[in-house]
Design a protein around this motif. Sequence first.
Motif, mmCIF file in Angstrom:
data_model
loop_
_atom_site.group_PDB
_atom_site.id
_atom_site.type_symbol
_atom_site.label_atom_id
_atom_site.label_comp_id
_atom_site.label_asym_id
_atom_site.label_seq_id
_atom_site.Cartn_x
_atom_site.Cartn_y
_atom_site.Cartn_z
ATOM 1 N N GLU A 137 0.826 -1.213 0.000
ATOM 2 C CA GLU A 137 0.000 0.000 0.000
ATOM 3 C C GLU A 137 0.853 1.252 0.000
ATOM 4 O OE1 GLU A 137 -3.288 0.481 -0.484
ATOM 5 O OE2 GLU A 137 -3.128 -1.646 -0.999
ATOM 6 N N CYS A 138 2.037 1.184 0.600
ATOM 7 C CA CYS A 138 2.941 2.322 0.565
ATOM 8 C C CYS A 138 3.356 2.640 -0.871
ATOM 9 C CB CYS A 138 4.164 2.019 1.427
ATOM 10 S SG CYS A 138 5.327 3.388 1.572
ATOM 11 N N PHE A 139 3.657 1.613 -1.655
ATOM 12 C CA PHE A 139 3.967 1.823 -3.078
ATOM 13 C C PHE A 139 2.774 2.439 -3.800
ATOM 14 C CE2 PHE A 139 7.642 -0.920 -2.519
ATOM 15 C CZ PHE A 139 8.517 -0.478 -3.491
ATOM 16 N N ARG A 140 1.589 1.916 -3.520
ATOM 17 C CA ARG A 140 0.393 2.455 -4.197
ATOM 18 C C ARG A 140 0.136 3.898 -3.791
ATOM 19 N NH1 ARG A 140 -2.730 -3.260 -3.394
ATOM 20 N NH2 ARG A 140 -2.209 -4.154 -5.431
ATOM 21 N N ASN A 141 0.428 4.221 -2.539
ATOM 22 C CA ASN A 141 0.262 5.596 -2.088
ATOM 23 C C ASN A 141 1.259 6.512 -2.790
ATOM 24 O OD1 ASN A 141 -1.074 7.537 -0.534
ATOM 25 N ND2 ASN A 141 0.417 7.405 1.126
ATOM 26 N N ALA A 142 2.476 6.030 -2.975
ATOM 27 C CA ALA A 142 3.453 6.824 -3.725
ATOM 28 C C ALA A 142 2.973 7.060 -5.152
ATOM 29 C CB ALA A 142 4.806 6.121 -3.726
ATOM 30 N N ALA A 143 2.460 6.000 -5.767
ATOM 31 C CA ALA A 143 2.015 6.108 -7.163
ATOM 32 C C ALA A 143 0.898 7.133 -7.325
ATOM 33 C CB ALA A 143 1.564 4.746 -7.666
ATOM 34 N N ARG A 144 -0.027 7.196 -6.373
ATOM 35 C CA ARG A 144 -1.153 8.115 -6.522
ATOM 36 C C ARG A 144 -0.735 9.575 -6.388
ATOM 37 N NH1 ARG A 144 -2.913 5.702 -1.411
ATOM 38 N NH2 ARG A 144 -4.216 4.360 -2.711
ATOM 39 N N HIS A 145 0.439 9.817 -5.837
ATOM 40 C CA HIS A 145 0.925 11.189 -5.684
ATOM 41 C C HIS A 145 1.758 11.659 -6.868
ATOM 42 C CE1 HIS A 145 0.027 10.517 -1.333
ATOM 43 N NE2 HIS A 145 -0.200 11.807 -1.357
ATOM 44 N N LEU A 146 2.174 10.750 -7.747
ATOM 45 C CA LEU A 146 3.154 11.090 -8.778
ATOM 46 C C LEU A 146 2.521 11.489 -10.101
ATOM 47 C CD1 LEU A 146 5.783 8.294 -8.082
ATOM 48 C CD2 LEU A 146 6.167 10.766 -7.859
ATOM 49 N N THR A 147 3.182 12.406 -10.785
ATOM 50 C CA THR A 147 2.827 12.729 -12.160
ATOM 51 C C THR A 147 3.339 11.614 -13.074
ATOM 52 O OG1 THR A 147 4.903 13.933 -12.420
ATOM 53 C CG2 THR A 147 2.990 15.213 -11.727
ATOM 54 N N PRO A 148 2.797 11.467 -14.297
ATOM 55 C CA PRO A 148 3.353 10.479 -15.236
ATOM 56 C C PRO A 148 4.854 10.696 -15.428
ATOM 57 C CG PRO A 148 1.279 11.339 -16.068
ATOM 58 C CD PRO A 148 1.624 12.165 -14.856
ATOM 59 N N GLY A 149 5.615 9.612 -15.344
ATOM 60 C CA GLY A 149 7.060 9.714 -15.424
ATOM 61 C C GLY A 149 7.730 10.008 -14.096
ATOM 62 N N GLY A 150 6.918 10.181 -13.036
ATOM 63 C CA GLY A 150 7.468 10.479 -11.717
ATOM 64 C C GLY A 150 8.150 9.278 -11.090
ATOM 65 N N ARG A 151 8.970 9.537 -10.082
ATOM 66 C CA ARG A 151 9.811 8.491 -9.499
ATOM 67 C C ARG A 151 9.568 8.337 -7.996
ATOM 68 N NH1 ARG A 151 12.858 11.077 -13.514
ATOM 69 N NH2 ARG A 151 13.909 9.644 -14.951
ATOM 70 N N PHE A 152 9.714 7.091 -7.544
ATOM 71 C CA PHE A 152 9.660 6.734 -6.129
ATOM 72 C C PHE A 152 11.013 6.140 -5.770
ATOM 73 C CE2 PHE A 152 7.595 3.683 -2.844
ATOM 74 C CZ PHE A 152 7.857 4.563 -1.809
ATOM 75 N N VAL A 153 11.703 6.743 -4.798
ATOM 76 C CA VAL A 153 13.048 6.321 -4.418
ATOM 77 C C VAL A 153 13.006 5.715 -3.017
ATOM 78 C CG1 VAL A 153 15.445 7.041 -4.102
ATOM 79 C CG2 VAL A 153 14.024 8.172 -5.813
ATOM 80 N N ILE A 154 13.609 4.540 -2.883
ATOM 81 C CA ILE A 154 13.673 3.854 -1.594
ATOM 82 C C ILE A 154 15.121 3.528 -1.261
ATOM 83 C CG2 ILE A 154 13.092 1.729 -0.358
ATOM 84 C CD1 ILE A 154 10.433 1.689 -1.714
ATOM 85 N N GLU A 155 15.533 3.877 -0.049
ATOM 86 C CA GLU A 155 16.833 3.473 0.493
ATOM 87 C C GLU A 155 16.564 2.394 1.538
ATOM 88 O OE1 GLU A 155 20.684 5.487 2.786
ATOM 89 O OE2 GLU A 155 18.719 6.467 2.866
ATOM 90 N N LEU A 156 17.202 1.227 1.367
ATOM 91 C CA LEU A 156 16.857 0.091 2.223
ATOM 92 C C LEU A 156 18.058 -0.827 2.395
ATOM 93 C CD1 LEU A 156 14.477 -1.324 3.704
ATOM 94 C CD2 LEU A 156 13.997 -2.520 1.552
ATOM 95 N N TRP A 157 18.160 -1.421 3.582
ATOM 96 C CA TRP A 157 19.254 -2.350 3.828
ATOM 97 C C TRP A 157 18.910 -3.747 3.306
ATOM 98 C CZ3 TRP A 157 15.385 -3.088 7.245
ATOM 99 C CH2 TRP A 157 15.331 -4.285 7.960
ATOM 100 N N VAL A 158 19.942 -4.512 3.026
ATOM 101 C CA VAL A 158 19.784 -5.891 2.579
ATOM 102 C C VAL A 158 19.828 -6.791 3.811
ATOM 103 C CG1 VAL A 158 20.745 -7.756 1.180
ATOM 104 C CG2 VAL A 158 20.868 -5.383 0.357
ATOM 105 N N PRO A 159 18.823 -7.634 4.040
ATOM 106 C CA PRO A 159 18.832 -8.515 5.219
ATOM 107 C C PRO A 159 20.111 -9.357 5.267
ATOM 108 C CG PRO A 159 16.703 -8.590 4.118
ATOM 109 C CD PRO A 159 17.615 -7.821 3.217
ATOM 110 N N GLU A 160 20.685 -9.465 6.468
ATOM 111 C CA GLU A 160 21.975 -10.135 6.617
ATOM 112 C C GLU A 160 21.811 -11.565 7.123
ATOM 113 O OE1 GLU A 160 24.231 -7.209 8.995
ATOM 114 O OE2 GLU A 160 25.225 -6.722 7.111
ATOM 115 N N LEU A 161 20.878 -12.289 6.532
ATOM 116 C CA LEU A 161 20.615 -13.652 6.989
ATOM 117 C C LEU A 161 21.768 -14.596 6.698
ATOM 118 C CD1 LEU A 161 17.761 -12.454 7.308
ATOM 119 C CD2 LEU A 161 16.858 -14.667 6.615
ATOM 120 N N ARG A 162 22.629 -14.254 5.725
ATOM 121 C CA ARG A 162 23.777 -15.123 5.445
ATOM 122 C C ARG A 162 24.733 -15.187 6.634
ATOM 123 N NH1 ARG A 162 26.646 -13.631 -0.030
ATOM 124 N NH2 ARG A 162 26.516 -11.558 0.876
ATOM 125 N N LYS A 163 24.649 -14.216 7.533
ATOM 126 C CA LYS A 163 25.518 -14.201 8.702
ATOM 127 C C LYS A 163 24.982 -15.053 9.849
ATOM 128 C CE LYS A 163 27.564 -9.641 7.883
ATOM 129 N NZ LYS A 163 27.796 -8.286 8.444
#
Length: 247
Positions: A124-150
């Motif tokens: 729903e967060c993605f969908r909320n971002a989409a409803r705010h954007l103009t055509p061609g608009g961008r949604f940027v996410i900064e996120l960590w990679v889960p460290e399950l290999r450790k």
Amino acid sequence: MQQENIWDADVAQRYDTPGSGMFAPEILGPTVDRLAQLAGDGAALEFAVGTGRVAIPLAGRGVPVTGIELSLPMVEQLRTKADEATIPVIIGDMATTVAPGKYTLVYLVYNTISNLLGQAAQVECFRNAARHLTPGGRFVIELWVPELRKLPPGQTATVWQSDPGYIGLDTYDVLRQHVVSHHFRFDETQKAQLFRSRHRYIWPAELDLMAQLAGFELETRHADWAGAEFTAESRSHVSVYRIPPAG
């Protein structure tokens, strides 16, 4: 504990660390540079704007910035640095709250999408971002990679940072895809200060599927804001999703 209770007045007052940590110029500078480039001549909307760590310098670059924030104490801390005219803020959940206007850029930094503890809420967060954007608009996410290999068999925790006066560790619940981050701060006394926050971790491929469900296409993915290559060893990523242009 509810997210609005985690980010209380005490946390808000201690959140800003000017010149160090996430406020260090080598971290904040490339973040603002990249977001300003992506916003272009349009306006930006920050989900979970917090105390304005990114929004204030981005607005200082001439990009009109609006924020959505669940925690009133965090907004009160922001207001000590920028007024409502400079950074308008709507109080609410980033998965459902609607801000007025349209934007060329919506952004969500520093792992904050993981504060939504269910997959449905993250979609729903993605969908909320989409409803705010103009055509061609961008949604940027900064996120960590889960460290399950450790995690060897039978172990549920990883230490991800250990510095003088600070230890950061994560405890994983792999059945629910949850992680609790524990931040211990201490000095030469026998007393320590603990802050904990709960998250739902997301693999990059799962994030891409959420984006597709909301009508986005993955445009770029890098290991950091400066554009380093994302590899199997990267601990985090900056992913740029785009709504297809009209026509």
